[in-house]
Design an enzyme around this catalytic site. Structure first.
Site, mmCIF file in Angstrom:
data_model
loop_
_atom_site.group_PDB
_atom_site.id
_atom_site.type_symbol
_atom_site.label_atom_id
_atom_site.label_comp_id
_atom_site.label_asym_id
_atom_site.label_seq_id
_atom_site.Cartn_x
_atom_site.Cartn_y
_atom_site.Cartn_z
ATOM 1 C CB SER A 72 24.904 66.961 41.103
ATOM 2 O OG SER A 72 25.779 67.456 42.078
HETATM 3 N N1 SAH Z 1 24.372 71.020 45.745
HETATM 4 C C1 SAH Z 1 24.549 71.956 44.649
HETATM 5 C C2 SAH Z 1 25.749 71.642 43.788
HETATM 6 C C3 SAH Z 1 26.986 71.750 44.524
HETATM 7 S S1 SAH Z 1 28.463 72.126 43.664
HETATM 8 C C4 SAH Z 1 23.316 72.072 43.796
HETATM 9 O O1 SAH Z 1 22.341 71.344 44.030
HETATM 10 O O2 SAH Z 1 23.335 72.910 42.899
HETATM 11 C C5 SAH Z 1 29.442 72.313 45.130
HETATM 12 C C6 SAH Z 1 29.225 73.601 45.877
HETATM 13 O O3 SAH Z 1 29.973 73.516 47.073
HETATM 14 C C7 SAH Z 1 29.742 74.825 45.119
HETATM 15 O O4 SAH Z 1 28.740 75.772 45.016
HETATM 16 C C8 SAH Z 1 30.900 75.297 45.996
HETATM 17 O O5 SAH Z 1 31.073 76.689 45.984
HETATM 18 C C9 SAH Z 1 30.476 74.790 47.370
HETATM 19 N N2 SAH Z 1 31.550 74.636 48.359
HETATM 20 C C10 SAH Z 1 32.824 74.246 48.160
HETATM 21 N N3 SAH Z 1 33.506 74.203 49.324
HETATM 22 C C11 SAH Z 1 32.618 74.568 50.297
HETATM 23 C C12 SAH Z 1 32.711 74.712 51.716
HETATM 24 N N4 SAH Z 1 33.831 74.488 52.393
HETATM 25 N N5 SAH Z 1 31.594 75.099 52.388
HETATM 26 C C13 SAH Z 1 30.437 75.349 51.740
HETATM 27 N N6 SAH Z 1 30.304 75.239 50.399
HETATM 28 C C14 SAH Z 1 31.373 74.843 49.685
#
Ligand code: SAH
Length: 221
Positions: A72
């Site tokens: 993000s």
């Molecule tokens: N918080 C992260 C950015 C998140 S992007 C950072 O600081 O870099 C969103 C993330 O959520 C992605 O890596 C994606 O693979 C994950 N994601 C999506 N659906 C999910 C689920 N059901 N459970 C866990 N992770 C998930």
């Protein structure tokens, strides 16, 4: 005069960029929580992005981290962190570890961060990165975060960094008394709204905030 080694110069450059990022992108837009600002000044964001993106690490935007996922925008990380009122003594759950950056920012403030990632490669890479950086209070798990992490609940803080059209009931159930949950809710394909839930005396109240864009929350089949 002693010559400084190139590594040190590079670190200085990153720190200068990071301090400027906090001042111009975060403080200037109204984030004032001292602990959040301290954490944002400390966590080396350039270590959390792919080497090819390192020069953009302190820019005012999200960046690709592979596997169609993104880290993000710095402001959004700070905003979500401030919203959940992080403090010493608290326990946090993050859904969507991604690069591990948001987890690291939280871990600078709270006691323990549990974080779940659905892309196995990202879960593995982030766990390694966070360990190398010395974070002993972050526990990364591969899996579907929709169901939360009941064994370690309740959580004072729950941050969901992927979007869905509703807030998963298991996450509401795993929120501690006085706890706060933040999540982007709306159409995962377009725009969502940042929602904050607060649990008081077992009852949940909802606050609707800014429009945001996050990658979709996926489900394991
Ligand atoms: N918080 C992260 C950015 C998140 S992007 C950072 O600081 O870099 C969103 C993330 O959520 C992605 O890596 C994606 O693979 C994950 N994601 C999506 N659906 C999910 C689920 N059901 N459970 C866990 N992770 C998930």
């Amino acid at each position: 005069m002693l010559a400084t080694c190139p590594g040190t110069q590079k670190e200085d450059k990153n720190e200068t960029a990071r301090l400027r990022m906090v001042e111009t992108q975060i403080e200037a837009r109204g984030i004032s929580d001292a602990a959040t600002l301290r954490a944002m000044r400390k966590v080396p964001r350039h270590i959390f992005v792919p080497a090819s993106q390192a020069s953009e690490a302190y820019s005012d935007r999200p960046l690709p981290i592979g596997y169609s996922q993104t880290i993000s925008q710095p402001f959004i990380v700070a905003y979500m962190t401030e919203l959940v009122r992080p403090a010493k003594g608290k326990k946090a759950l993050e859904i969507g570890t991604g690069s591990g950056y948001q987890a690291a920012v939280l871990a600078e403030i709270v006691d323990t961060v549990y974080t779940i990632e659905i892309v196995p490669e990202l879960a593995r890479e982030s766990a390694t990165r966070l360990k190398l950086l010395g974070y002993q209070n972050i526990i990364v798990k591969y899996g579907d975060g929709y169901k939360g992490w009941p064994e370690h609940s309740p959580f004072d803080i729950i941050i969901v960094t992927a979007a869905a059209d509703h807030i998963p009931q298991p996450l509401k159930d795993q929120l501690a008394e006085g706890g706060k949950l933040v999540m982007p809710v709306g159409d995962p394909a377009t725009v969502q709204q940042l929602i904050v839930l607060t649990k008081r005396k077992g009852k949940i109240t909802e606050q609707r905030l800014e429009p945001v864009r996050f990658v979709p929350l996926k489900r394991l089949k």
